[in-house]
Design an enzyme around this catalytic site. Structure first.
Site, PDB file in Angstrom:
ATOM      1  N   ASN A 136      16.012 -65.613  55.850  1.00  0.00           N
ATOM      2  CA  ASN A 136      15.101 -64.839  54.993  1.00  0.00           C
ATOM      3  C   ASN A 136      15.869 -63.953  54.011  1.00  0.00           C
ATOM      4  OD1 ASN A 136      16.094 -62.822  56.596  1.00  0.00           O
ATOM      5  ND2 ASN A 136      14.116 -62.038  57.284  1.00  0.00           N
ATOM      6  N   HIS A 138      18.340 -61.831  54.796  1.00  0.00           N
ATOM      7  CA  HIS A 138      18.842 -60.538  55.265  1.00  0.00           C
ATOM      8  C   HIS A 138      20.367 -60.510  55.320  1.00  0.00           C
ATOM      9  CE1 HIS A 138      18.595 -62.126  59.594  1.00  0.00           C
ATOM     10  NE2 HIS A 138      19.801 -61.637  59.544  1.00  0.00           N
TER      11      HIS A 138
HETATM   12  C1  GLP Z   1      22.304 -62.146  62.227  1.00  0.00           C
HETATM   13  C2  GLP Z   1      23.288 -61.011  61.881  1.00  0.00           C
HETATM   14  C3  GLP Z   1      23.754 -61.124  60.461  1.00  0.00           C
HETATM   15  C4  GLP Z   1      24.011 -62.591  60.159  1.00  0.00           C
HETATM   16  C5  GLP Z   1      22.688 -63.306  60.113  1.00  0.00           C
HETATM   17  C6  GLP Z   1      22.817 -64.808  60.019  1.00  0.00           C
HETATM   18  O1  GLP Z   1      21.172 -61.755  62.860  1.00  0.00           O
HETATM   19  N1  GLP Z   1      22.814 -59.689  62.105  1.00  0.00           N
HETATM   20  O2  GLP Z   1      24.911 -60.343  60.253  1.00  0.00           O
HETATM   21  O3  GLP Z   1      24.639 -62.749  58.939  1.00  0.00           O
HETATM   22  O4  GLP Z   1      21.824 -62.884  61.132  1.00  0.00           O
HETATM   23  O5  GLP Z   1      23.130 -65.349  61.259  1.00  0.00           O
HETATM   24  P1  GLP Z   1      23.779 -66.769  61.454  1.00  0.00           P
HETATM   25  O6  GLP Z   1      25.114 -66.701  60.821  1.00  0.00           O
HETATM   26  O7  GLP Z   1      23.836 -66.966  62.929  1.00  0.00           O
HETATM   27  O8  GLP Z   1      22.870 -67.738  60.778  1.00  0.00           O
END
Ligand code: GLP
Length: 256
Positions: A136, A138
């Protein structure tokens, strides 16, 4: 912003690891910002290999984690304290005393988050911040509509993020509802942002971050406000970029 599109996840990891390694070789006391999640795992593995080969040392470097769940015991396998210990501090050989993770257990979140900001400032700020991105958009745990001026604080996780992160827990109900995260303003203060993303599920978030309007609805678009941001993605994560051909051309013809 530099956008680097590479064929494989391994190439993405190696390219990002090169940036970290170059910094730490030049400045052994560098301050790194470290992210959790799946995206940076390849970077840590690649760096650990270089440490094991004797090519690199993180023994004098400092690190600050982006975020932490609220309420998980530190020794819980999915607390970011544990994850950073397991994936970063141990394999890369950081001095544990020089690594900080936000405190998700202190009931006085105002005091603990202010302390975290102070510690980053006292360390001289973050030289290089490794970032992943949520589906999304973030960044850290700054969910859509987080302010670009925000500092380290408590946040409520979006339902989508809890669903995405449920794979690390028994089920989605076990994913904490709240977190402590560096703010987007905190992250923007880092001197170099290096964001990595792999796979089709990140394609929309990457397109909005790189080419979309700057909007808190897609927190990754903060990259457009930073003077030194590097986005390293595989083909799948790049698949919704409109100017992919230009990024490939610019990378192939980069001035020395
Ligand atoms: C998580 C972390 C983030 C990360 C994101 C993507 O919840 N808090 O720092 O970049 O979500 O996660 P992933 O790399 O497992 O897709």
């Amino acid at each position: 912003m530099e956008v680097i599109i590479l064929d494989t996840e391994l190439e993405v990891a190696c390219a990002a690891a090169d940036l970290v390694a170059r910094l730490v070789a030049h400045t052994p006391t560098a301050v790194l910002g470290v992210a959790t999640g799946s995206s940076p795992q390849g970077i840590y593995r690649e760096l650990a290999d270089r440490v094991d080969a004797g090519d690199l040392s993180f023994g004098r470097a400092r690190a600050f984690a982006l975020d932490e769940y609220v309420g998980l015991p530190r020794d819980h396998a999915q607390s970011y304290h544990s994850v950073i210990q397991h994936d970063v501090v141990g394999p890369l050989g950081f001095d544990p005393a020089l690594v900080r993770v936000p405190d998700g257990l202190d009931p006085d979140t105002d005091a603990s988050t202010a302390r975290y900001e102070r510690e980053i400032a006292e360390a001289g700020g973050v030289d290089l911040q490794i970032l992943g991105i949520g589906s999304n958009g973030h960044i850290g745990f700054n969910e859509p509509t987080s302010s670009f001026a925000s500092r380290t604080r408590i946040k409520t996780l979006a339902p989508q993020t809890r669903r995405d992160n449920a794979r690390f827990f028994e089920n989605v109900a076990d994913v904490p509802a709240h977190c402590i995260t560096q703010g987007l303003g905190t992250i923007l203060d880092a001197r170099h942002l290096v964001l990595v993303a792999q796979g089709r599920s990140k394609a929309a978030a990457i397109a909005h971050a790189v080419e979309g309007p700057v909007s808190s609805v897609w927190p990754g678009s903060l990259l457009q406000l930073h003077r030194h941001a590097t986005v390293i993605v595989d083909e799948a994560a790049a698949s919704e970029l409109e100017l992919g051909e230009y990024y490939r051309y610019a990378f192939a013809n980069k001035p020395r």
